[in-house]
Design an enzyme around this catalytic site. Structure first.
Site, PDB file in Angstrom:
ATOM      1  N   HIS A   1     -50.969  13.710 -24.236  1.00 41.50           N
ATOM      2  CA  HIS A   1     -51.297  13.297 -25.596  1.00 41.50           C
ATOM      3  C   HIS A   1     -52.650  13.902 -25.931  1.00 41.50           C
ATOM      4  CE1 HIS A   1     -52.145  10.937 -29.121  1.00 41.50           C
ATOM      5  NE2 HIS A   1     -50.917  10.464 -29.096  1.00 41.50           N
TER       6      HIS A   1
ATOM      7  N   ARG B   1     -54.760  10.984 -37.158  1.00 44.00           N
ATOM      8  CA  ARG B   1     -54.699  12.356 -37.670  1.00 44.00           C
ATOM      9  C   ARG B   1     -53.711  12.453 -38.827  1.00 44.00           C
ATOM     10  NH1 ARG B   1     -52.771  15.297 -32.916  1.00 44.00           N
ATOM     11  NH2 ARG B   1     -52.542  13.278 -31.931  1.00 44.00           N
TER      12      ARG B   1
END
Lengths: 557, 262
Positions: free
Chosen positions: A328, A348
């Site tokens: 990740h 994000r």
């Protein structure tokens, strides 16, 4: 002394981020994005990804996938002996009987158990830790399904899944997945899962890395926890589901007809080995982050030690896509107390920038996870990472942008889980950015199955992270939570049907384990390793030296 | 008598990328279930116990503050006050007395969810002990998540399932509230029931989701998907590259230009 809750050391670095923030915000508001990489550029970038490091892997010398190159950590486990001497196990009498035995205690296992029960089976769940102690509980970001017909459909979901997985995914599995995802989501809604919704009931949705439509649904930033809590609650209401906690499976048991007919469990507290006889078995043991492949930190649950891969492979199931592991992109690097922890991709997706030590953007925040991770690693190798006083390096995730973009309080409300964790450490992430680096997150591959969750072993079904095929070489955010629902349900139904219609009575055997031991010997593998490991070992070397009667192989004494 | 402790190296960290020197660290005393150990400062309680030599079977789960496996109570010297924490979240402090409560025998009602309505009486019937609450607020003080547990219980008593659901949403079901409850309520099980009723019976349903499920069940996408499965890799890559991207900043009313595959 501290700056925004961080040690003074970080002050000049955080100020850089603050300096460039207004201009970056302006770009966001105009909808101006950092350009995505082309498919060719992505391919180039992946050279920086740990999966592509040849010295990190080797060929496995035994079993149905002999010659397959996978991470040393996996090969070590697969080239290990059983925890038990198969000759010493008395299979003539059993300790438990069930129509369907479900191995695992997370989302896929629980959902499979519920559906198997609905299909008339008496179900036994064997879990290593508590029921619900699993990676599902920790999934934050969301769950993908094409639900908005005016702009999305299974067609686009299919393309996104395939693109994310480098077009190598199993097409049958992907097609079944995208087609059944909306129904699975509705099933959760019916059970009372609290999805984030608009006042009229319309589901909120957003982008994830690699999606072309906003189809990520969520329950604030605690999606996995909410889903796990609800399905566990439902399983507890079912009278024909029994749960044995702290009793992981250490071998599958076959019968003389070659069907999977149960498992050998190990009660970790009393140290007994127990025989379960079943007409069908569902293996849903999850992933393997706690193997710390290539030494990486991990976001995974304490129990994520690849147990299912080990016992499934010994019983004859094949491996697929296990050569790729997902890192990740945004794991916490600092503060140390929460090192390795996951920061959901939703930061994000909602518009928080990734910036380097100079406060500059260098990547689009929504590249597929493998590409995004590789790009972070490259930036740090190029000397543009942000150092920490603990000798590590990372890049900034500029979370305070979200309060400015979406209104004050956005971070506090939409990311309440993470906000609290940082708040306890004195950092307000609606004011200060987070320092991140790739962290071991997901086992993309696993045991090979088909769209019906069947393996090469009749009567053995698999679901969730332990499988390989749906995600190809790289999973997209939100597809693992949906994976466990769609295929948990399919595995549950098919196992119940198998138990009713195809299972044959026959003598139980561990001959496959004996054969595996023989194969290890013939391959010249001399080792004291035993597997599955069950639990990772974080004992300090100094203490270990003095624990003279513990062999430190899993919990084996 | 003072016991002289030997200097130990710092804890091994999980990140190995390059071998680096582990600096000598300051050790602090901590009493695990009353027994003294010296552990490096800065560690979480969980890592400190592992450092001391404990190997968890119980009391350790996600190690990320969301699973509720590692509920812990502690007290500091000279302070009568009992405090709570998650072992994976709380940093060790000198001279803490620590013990975990990895399991608590709490009452959980069995029910057929399909038969429940949105009426507050459903909760009263399944959990009549709800009204044993004396509003002492010990539950709230015991919550490592900082949830206003007593407020949520009050909301339930008043029949406000929605409010109880909202307040309790971040509950990790560690059971510490229950362990401190004077009225012997299992708050976290009650909240679970409330949230399910709220989600399935009170919040409006997603109509668009029902419509999509219907379209799929009518076979609307079968041909499209069957065709896609047969597409060769080059062609698939082309379709992938050319797919229209919904902008991040787009609102709910965004519509794509190409509607062929909707």
């Amino acid at each position: 002394m501290s700056y925004l809750g961080y040690p003074d050391f970080f002050e000049p670095y955080i100020k850089k981020v603050e300096q460039t923030r207004p201009v970056r915000l302006e770009k966001r508001r105009r909808g101006e994005e950092f350009p995505f990489m082309s498919l060719k550029e992505r391919q180039e970038m992946l050279k920086y990804h740990p999966d592509y490091k040849e010295e990190g892997r080797r060929e496995i010398k035994v079993g149905p996938n002999k010659g397959y190159r996978i991470a040393h950590e996996f090969v070590d486990l697969l080239e290990s002996k059983s925890r038990v001497d198969p000759d010493k196990v008395d299979l003539t009498s059993d300790d438990y009987e069930a129509d369907v035995l479900v191995i695992g205690g997370g989302g896929a296992a629980t959902i499979a158990a519920i559906i198997a029960e609905e299909n008339g089976a008496q179900v036994l769940m064997a879990t290593k830790l508590r029921h619900g102690d699993a990676n599902t509980m920790m999934a934050e970001g969301g769950i993908q399904a094409a639900t908005k017909r005016e702009k999305d459909s299974p067609y686009y979901h299919y393309l996104d899944v395939m693109g994310g997985g480098h077009f190598k995914n199993d097409p049958d599995i992907v097609a079944a997945f995208v087609k059944q995802a909306p129904d699975a989501l509705q099933w959760l809604e019916n059970l009372g899962v609290l999805f984030s919704k608009f006042p009229d009931g319309r589901l909120e949705s957003m982008h994830g890395g690699g999606t072309c439509r906003k189809r990520m649904h969520y329950c604030a930033d605690l999606s996995g926890m909410e889903i796990m809590r609800v399905v566990r609650d439902e399983a507890r209401n079912r009278r024909n589901i029994k749960v044995l906690e702290f009793s992981p499976a250490v071998e599958l048991i076959l019968n003389e007809h070659g069907q999977c007919s149960g498992a050998l469990l190990y009660n970790m507290e009393t140290e007994e080995y127990l025989v379960v006889k079943a007409k069908a078995v569902i293996l849903a043991t999850g992933g393997s982050g706690r193997l710390h492949v290539q030494g990486f930190m991990t976001t995974n649950h304490y129990g994520a030690t690849a147990d299912g891969i080990v016992i499934g492979y010994r019983a004859g199931a094949r491996l697929s896509f296990l050569h790729t592991v997902q890192y990740h992109p945004t794991g916490v690097v600092f503060p140390e107390q929460i090192e390795g922890w996951l920061i959901t991709e939703r930061f994000r997706a909602e518009g928080a920038d990734i910036v380097n030590v100079h406060g500059e953007k260098f990547v689009n925040e929504r590249e597929p996870r493998d590409v995004e991770s590789a790009r972070f690693i490259k930036e740090c190798l190029d000397g543009k990472g942000v150092p920490t006083p603990t000798g590590k390096v990372g890049v900034w995730l500029d979370s305070p942008m979200l309060d400015i973009l979406h209104g004050e309080g956005r971070v506090r409300t939409a990311f309440v889980g993470k906000w609290k964790v940082y708040d306890r450490l004195g950092i307000d992430i609606s004011k200060a950015p987070m320092l991140v680096y790739p962290t071991l997150h997901y086992q993309n591959g696993g045991l090979k199955d088909n769209a019906e969750c069947e393996t090469a072993v009749p009567g053995l079904y698999v679901a969730g992270e332990v499988t390989g095929g749906l995600h190809g070489e790289n999973r997209l955010m939100g597809n693992s939570l949906m994976d466990i629902v769609v295929f948990g349900r399919i595995a549950g139904r098919n196992a119940a049907i198998f138990a009713r219609e195809r299972a044959k009575e026959g003598k139980l055997t561990l001959d496959h384990v004996k054969r595996y031991h023989k194969e290890l010997k013939e391959a010249g593998i001399k080792t004291n390793r035993v597997a599955p490991m069950l639990l990772p070992d974080y004992t300090s070397p100094e203490v270990k030296e003095k624990q003279l009667t513990v062999s430190h192989l899993g919990t084996l004494r | 008598m003072s016991v002289k402790a030997k200097k130990r190296k710092g804890p091994t960290t999980t990140k190995v990328k390059e071998e680096r020197k582990v600096p000598e660290v300051k050790l602090i005393p901590v009493y695990i279930m009353g027994k003294r150990y010296e552990v490096p400062e800065g560690l979480t309680l969980m890592k400190a116990m592992e450092y001391a030599g404990y190997r968890f079977i119980r009391g350790c789960g996600c190690r990320g503050g969301t699973c509720g496996a590692c509920g812990t109570v502690y007290r500091k010297p000279g302070d009568y006050k009992l405090q709570v924490a998650l072992a994976c979240q709380k940093t060790v402090e000198p001279d803490m007395y620590v013990t975990q409560i990895p399991f608590f025998p709490a009452n959980r009602a069995q029910y057929e969810f399909a038969e429940l309505t949105s009426a507050p009486e459903e909760v009263f019937k399944l959990y009549p002990e709800l009204f044993r609450c004396v509003a002492c607020n010990a539950c709230t003080k015991a919550c490592p998540q900082g949830i206003q547990v007593m407020d949520a219980i009050s909301a339930l008593k008043q029949g406000n399932i929605a409010e109880a659901s909202r307040i309790s949403f971040e509950c990790i079901q560690c059971g510490l509230c229950t362990s401190r409850c004077f009225g012997e309520l299992a708050q976290y099980h009650m909240f679970q029931l409330a949230r399910r009723i709220y989600g399935a019976r009170i919040l409006p349903r997603a109509e668009h989701l029902a419509e999509m499920v219907k379209a799929i069940n009518e076979g609307k996408y079968d041909d499209i998907l069957n065709e896609l499965k047969r597409v060769k890799k080059d062609e698939l890559e082309k379709l992938y590259r050319e797919r229209e991207e919904e902008p991040v900043t787009a609102g709910e009313d965004w519509k794509p230009r190409d509607t062929t595959y909707l």
